[in-house]
Motif scaffolding. Structure first.
Motif, short mmCIF file in Angstrom:
data_model
loop_
_atom_site.label_atom_id
_atom_site.label_comp_id
_atom_site.label_asym_id
_atom_site.label_seq_id
_atom_site.Cartn_x
_atom_site.Cartn_y
_atom_site.Cartn_z
N THR A 3 0.94 -1.09 -0.14
CA THR A 3 0.26 -0.22 -0.10
C THR A 3 0.76 1.03 -0.25
O THR A 3 0.00 2.22 -0.18
CB THR A 3 -1.10 -0.10 1.40
N ARG A 4 2.00 1.30 0.85
CA ARG A 4 3.28 2.37 0.04
C ARG A 4 3.51 2.95 -1.14
O ARG A 4 3.56 2.12 -2.29
CB ARG A 4 4.53 1.87 0.95
N GLN A 45 -1.25 2.69 -4.85
CA GLN A 45 -0.38 2.16 -5.25
C GLN A 45 -0.11 1.17 -6.69
O GLN A 45 -1.31 0.49 -6.64
CB GLN A 45 0.61 0.35 -5.05
N GLN A 46 0.71 1.47 -7.49
CA GLN A 46 0.31 0.47 -9.06
C GLN A 46 1.12 -0.87 -8.85
O GLN A 46 1.84 -1.01 -8.49
CB GLN A 46 1.26 1.04 -9.55
#
Ligand SMILES: Cc1cc2nc3c(=O)[nH]c(=O)nc-3n(C[C@H](O)[C@H](O)[C@H](O)COP(=O)(O)O)c2cc1C
Length: 165
Positions: free
Chosen positions: A6-7, A152-153
């Motif tokens: 998720t960062r 995030q991708q």
């Protein structure tokens, strides 16, 4: 570990201080990182002074967001009494990744800024923080409650994986 996935880098922050317990947990995470021969070459400068944040924001052309952050951690490395001096920047990188992941886990957002190995940026940060002779600035991580955060991708790329069977 959710925080890994998720960062993302966060460069704008709410005008709200970060609780001391959260900052301490982030520092604890930093010091939990592995290091070569366990040399732990790190020292951490926690900056909440508005003037110092403003000055740090001018450390490079890409550090402007520091002025709007409630707090920044400058990750610094010792230059003396190290069993494996060649690996100091690797050790500091690992500590910094732990910082970024714990920031994320705490519901905060931050970004790693490129300071080392650029001598001019390192000198600017050293002067602002009044670092002793035996310390070098490695990176600065401004963080806070995110005002804006991109999702995030998924960067997984099978082509980058090579199996030797
Ligand atoms: C060594 C390093 C230096 C970086 N320096 C800067 C910087 O000076 N300014 C900035 O805005 N972002 C900086 N970043 C953040 C990257 O731009 C960011 O990690 C990258 O674009 C990927 O985006 P993500 O972190 O959201 O996944 C740096 C990242 C690393 C690892």
């Amino acid at each position: 570990m959710d925080a890994i996935f998720t960062r993302t880098s966060v460069r704008s922050y709410e005008d709200k201080p970060v609780e001391a317990e959260k900052i301490q947990k982030i520092l604890r995470a930093a010091m939990a990182a592995p290091s070569a021969m366990n040399q732990q070459p790190w020292e951490f400068y926690v900056v909440t002074d508005k003037n110092a944040l403003q000055e740090l924001s001018q450390a490079s052309p890409y550090t402007g967001m520091v002025a709007g952050a409630p707090v920044a951690i400058a990750v610094c490395g010792r230059t003396e009494n190290l069993p494996v001096p060649d690996l100091v920047q690797v050790d500091l990188s690992l500590a910094t990744e732990n910082i970024l992941l714990e920031i994320e886990a705490q519901g905060l957002g931050g970004v790693m800024l490129g300071i080392a190995p650029f001598a001019d940026r390192m000198e600017r940060v050293a002067r602002i923080l009044d670092l002793p002779e035996n310390l070098e600035a490695f990176t600065v991580v401004p963080f806070g409650y995110p005002a804006k955060k991109n999702p995030q991708q998924d960067r997984y790329d099978e082509q980058r994986v090579h199996y030797i069977k």
